[in-house]
Design a protein around this motif. Structure first.
Motif, PDB file in Angstrom:
ATOM      1  N   ASP A  60      30.242  65.625  48.515  1.00  0.00           N
ATOM      2  CA  ASP A  60      28.789  65.485  48.564  1.00  0.00           C
ATOM      3  C   ASP A  60      28.427  64.141  47.930  1.00  0.00           C
ATOM      4  O   ASP A  60      29.301  63.357  47.568  1.00  0.00           O
ATOM      5  N   MET A  61      27.151  63.869  47.798  1.00  0.00           N
ATOM      6  CA  MET A  61      26.733  62.575  47.289  1.00  0.00           C
ATOM      7  C   MET A  61      27.086  62.389  45.816  1.00  0.00           C
ATOM      8  O   MET A  61      27.261  61.270  45.356  1.00  0.00           O
ATOM      9  N   GLY A  64      30.559  61.081  46.057  1.00  0.00           N
ATOM     10  CA  GLY A  64      30.525  59.706  46.539  1.00  0.00           C
ATOM     11  C   GLY A  64      30.055  58.750  45.459  1.00  0.00           C
ATOM     12  O   GLY A  64      30.619  57.662  45.275  1.00  0.00           O
ATOM     13  N   GLY A  65      29.036  59.160  44.718  1.00  0.00           N
ATOM     14  CA  GLY A  65      28.553  58.333  43.609  1.00  0.00           C
ATOM     15  C   GLY A  65      29.602  58.160  42.528  1.00  0.00           C
ATOM     16  O   GLY A  65      29.714  57.100  41.915  1.00  0.00           O
ATOM     17  N   VAL A  93      30.501  61.684  55.905  1.00  0.00           N
ATOM     18  CA  VAL A  93      29.544  61.630  54.796  1.00  0.00           C
ATOM     19  C   VAL A  93      29.578  60.251  54.143  1.00  0.00           C
ATOM     20  O   VAL A  93      28.538  59.657  53.850  1.00  0.00           O
ATOM     21  N   LEU A  94      30.772  59.728  53.929  1.00  0.00           N
ATOM     22  CA  LEU A  94      30.891  58.417  53.284  1.00  0.00           C
ATOM     23  C   LEU A  94      30.392  57.300  54.198  1.00  0.00           C
ATOM     24  O   LEU A  94      29.822  56.316  53.718  1.00  0.00           O
ATOM     25  N   ASP A  95      30.578  57.440  55.513  1.00  0.00           N
ATOM     26  CA  ASP A  95      30.059  56.448  56.463  1.00  0.00           C
ATOM     27  C   ASP A  95      28.536  56.466  56.498  1.00  0.00           C
ATOM     28  O   ASP A  95      27.890  55.421  56.418  1.00  0.00           O
ATOM     29  N   ILE A  96      27.957  57.642  56.659  1.00  0.00           N
ATOM     30  CA  ILE A  96      26.502  57.771  56.779  1.00  0.00           C
ATOM     31  C   ILE A  96      25.803  57.279  55.511  1.00  0.00           C
ATOM     32  O   ILE A  96      24.771  56.635  55.572  1.00  0.00           O
ATOM     33  N   SER A  97      26.393  57.560  54.366  1.00  0.00           N
ATOM     34  CA  SER A  97      25.780  57.163  53.098  1.00  0.00           C
ATOM     35  C   SER A  97      25.964  55.683  52.794  1.00  0.00           C
ATOM     36  O   SER A  97      25.332  55.155  51.896  1.00  0.00           O
ATOM     37  N   GLY A  98      26.851  55.012  53.531  1.00  0.00           N
ATOM     38  CA  GLY A  98      27.092  53.602  53.284  1.00  0.00           C
ATOM     39  C   GLY A  98      28.086  53.345  52.168  1.00  0.00           C
ATOM     40  O   GLY A  98      28.296  52.202  51.768  1.00  0.00           O
ATOM     41  N   ILE A  99      28.730  54.380  51.680  1.00  0.00           N
ATOM     42  CA  ILE A  99      29.678  54.243  50.576  1.00  0.00           C
ATOM     43  C   ILE A  99      31.044  53.792  51.081  1.00  0.00           C
ATOM     44  O   ILE A  99      31.732  53.018  50.414  1.00  0.00           O
ATOM     45  N   TRP A 100      31.457  54.236  52.259  1.00  0.00           N
ATOM     46  CA  TRP A 100      32.807  53.950  52.743  1.00  0.00           C
ATOM     47  C   TRP A 100      33.134  52.454  52.804  1.00  0.00           C
ATOM     48  O   TRP A 100      34.189  52.043  52.338  1.00  0.00           O
TER      49      TRP A 100
END
Length: 171
Positions: A60-61, A64-65, A93-100
């Protein structure tokens, strides 16, 4: 108190590097455990931290954070950091959030010899040497790719979108 459904396997068999393999779910209940494992690796002097998410089934976020904060801690400690193996739901999830893109790019430390030196500041380039040629525009699909100029030749000028092509690239 919630129980963590995250399993972290730590491998330090390759001395300058620490390899962490995550299995299960990385959510609020597992973030403290991951942060502690990264902190322990950095305290032990790991020059590189590699996190493998191949066996991770959920993130989850909060998770990712935590990966982003671990990368920042690794950078502050002068260590390299890389996350690999994300797939399926975790990757999405990591792609959509911009974290990947941030965590999957290698963050390599400077070699000790380079880090010990005084940082080199960029030297300003005199304005008289600046190129007056606009930056080339990459061709759109269906257009031929420009030929790269040989040393000493000027770069070709490509037409901007919506403008007709010139007869020659330069006068």
């Amino acid at each position: 108190m919630t129980t963590s459904i995250l399993d972290i396997a730590v491998d330090v068999d390759f001395p300058p590097a620490c390899y962490l393999s995550l299995r299960g779910e990385l959510d609020l209940s597992g973030t403290a455990e991951l942060a502690a494992a990264i902190d322990e690796a950095l305290t032990a002097g790991a020059e590189h931290v590699l996190i493998d998410l191949y066996q991770l089934t959920f993130i989850d976020m909060t998770g990712g954070g935590t990966l982003v904060r671990c990368r920042a801690a690794s950078t502050a400690a002068g260590s390299g950091f890389l996350v690999t193996g994300a797939r399926g739901f975790v990757r999405r999830v990591l792609d959509i959030s911009g974290i990947w893109p941030l965590i999957s790019r290698p963050n390599l430390p400077a070699p000790a010899a380079v880090a010990a030196r005084t940082p080199v500041l960029p030297v300003p380039v005199p304005a008289s040497t600046w190129s007056r040629t606009p930056a080339p525009v990459f061709p759109r699909p269906g257009q031929p790719a420009p030929a790269f100029p040989r040393p000493g030749q000027p770069a070709p000028v490509l037409p901007r979108p919506g403008q007709p092509a010139a007869a020659s690239s330069r006068p």
